[in-house]
Scaffold this motif. Sequence first.
Motif, PDB file in Angstrom:
ATOM      1  N   ILE A  11      -7.160   0.830  -0.264  1.00  0.00           N
ATOM      2  CA  ILE A  11      -7.848   2.220  -0.253  1.00  0.00           C
ATOM      3  C   ILE A  11      -6.824   3.359  -0.157  1.00  0.00           C
ATOM      4  CG2 ILE A  11      -9.447   3.467   1.170  1.00  0.00           C
ATOM      5  CD1 ILE A  11     -11.127   0.922   1.651  1.00  0.00           C
ATOM      6  N   SER A  12      -6.009   3.132   0.693  1.00  0.00           N
ATOM      7  CA  SER A  12      -5.112   3.930   0.981  1.00  0.00           C
ATOM      8  C   SER A  12      -4.176   4.272  -0.408  1.00  0.00           C
ATOM      9  CB  SER A  12      -3.928   3.601   1.959  1.00  0.00           C
ATOM     10  OG  SER A  12      -3.011   4.452   2.280  1.00  0.00           O
ATOM     11  N   LEU A  14      -5.014   3.974  -3.449  1.00  0.00           N
ATOM     12  CA  LEU A  14      -6.014   4.263  -4.464  1.00  0.00           C
ATOM     13  C   LEU A  14      -5.784   5.742  -4.162  1.00  0.00           C
ATOM     14  CD1 LEU A  14      -8.486   1.736  -5.006  1.00  0.00           C
ATOM     15  CD2 LEU A  14      -6.851   2.422  -6.453  1.00  0.00           C
ATOM     16  N   HIS A  15      -6.138   6.019  -3.059  1.00  0.00           N
ATOM     17  CA  HIS A  15      -6.237   7.662  -2.468  1.00  0.00           C
ATOM     18  C   HIS A  15      -4.873   8.204  -2.935  1.00  0.00           C
ATOM     19  CE1 HIS A  15      -7.057  11.161  -0.357  1.00  0.00           C
ATOM     20  NE2 HIS A  15      -6.025  11.177   0.332  1.00  0.00           N
ATOM     21  N   ARG A  16      -3.566   7.669  -2.512  1.00  0.00           N
ATOM     22  CA  ARG A  16      -2.442   8.276  -2.810  1.00  0.00           C
ATOM     23  C   ARG A  16      -2.165   8.578  -4.425  1.00  0.00           C
ATOM     24  NH1 ARG A  16       1.497   5.204   1.089  1.00  0.00           N
ATOM     25  NH2 ARG A  16      -0.428   3.719   1.190  1.00  0.00           N
ATOM     26  N   ALA A  18      -4.510   8.623  -6.624  1.00  0.00           N
ATOM     27  CA  ALA A  18      -5.520   9.881  -7.153  1.00  0.00           C
ATOM     28  C   ALA A  18      -4.956  11.069  -6.874  1.00  0.00           C
ATOM     29  CB  ALA A  18      -7.036   9.684  -6.386  1.00  0.00           C
ATOM     30  N   MET A  19      -4.331  11.406  -5.525  1.00  0.00           N
ATOM     31  CA  MET A  19      -3.746  12.675  -5.279  1.00  0.00           C
ATOM     32  C   MET A  19      -2.575  13.068  -6.371  1.00  0.00           C
ATOM     33  SD  MET A  19      -5.800  13.618  -2.949  1.00  0.00           S
ATOM     34  CE  MET A  19      -7.197  12.815  -3.830  1.00  0.00           C
ATOM     35  N   SER A  33      -4.826  19.140  -5.642  1.00  0.00           N
ATOM     36  CA  SER A  33      -5.616  18.185  -5.315  1.00  0.00           C
ATOM     37  C   SER A  33      -6.618  18.414  -4.297  1.00  0.00           C
ATOM     38  CB  SER A  33      -5.118  16.794  -5.015  1.00  0.00           C
ATOM     39  OG  SER A  33      -4.118  16.852  -3.965  1.00  0.00           O
ATOM     40  N   SER A  37     -12.059  18.889  -4.937  1.00  0.00           N
ATOM     41  CA  SER A  37     -13.312  18.303  -4.336  1.00  0.00           C
ATOM     42  C   SER A  37     -14.449  19.351  -3.924  1.00  0.00           C
ATOM     43  CB  SER A  37     -13.247  17.212  -3.197  1.00  0.00           C
ATOM     44  OG  SER A  37     -12.607  18.060  -2.144  1.00  0.00           O
ATOM     45  N   TRP A 111      -9.991   9.827 -14.659  1.00  0.00           N
ATOM     46  CA  TRP A 111      -9.568   9.179 -13.500  1.00  0.00           C
ATOM     47  C   TRP A 111     -10.508   7.986 -13.180  1.00  0.00           C
ATOM     48  CZ3 TRP A 111      -5.587   7.498 -11.367  1.00  0.00           C
ATOM     49  CH2 TRP A 111      -5.646   6.976 -10.118  1.00  0.00           C
TER      50      TRP A 111
END
Length: 142
Positions: A11-12, A14-16, A18-19, A33, A37, A111
């Motif tokens: 999860i971490s 993927l988040h990084r 994505a950013m 980024s 949202s 994305w």
Amino acid sequence: MDDKEFIGKYISYLHRYAMIYLEKELKPYDIGSGQFSFLMHLYRMNGVNQESLSQSIKVDKATATRAIKRLVDEDYVFRQRDEEDRRSYRVFLTEKGRSIEPDMKKIAAEWQNVLLSDFDEGQRKDIMNSLETMFKNVSKLM
């Protein structure tokens, strides 16, 4: 627990990623980024109260204020006193903010397509349901 089995690691990651992806894609718009949202939420609910906007996106008020200020500075949104609660503000898209909606939605869709490219439609639905369930579980805890 084996490091490979820890879901938080992925999860971490993927988040990084994505950013990083968003920073690259949003650079031509002079936003980061952190503002993405907020724009995406305003495309669904323009004119929302700033406090409810921060609650919807799950960020604290200070983070929301900084993100909205940057969007105001770049003329993507404007703030207006809330007529129902004079202590708070509503946030509205400007014409410039509305004009980039197709681009922002395209960035989000691209994305998502990267993330889900090797999954069939049934698997995609399962993933979305699983993520929603995980979010609900965490929300109960928090």
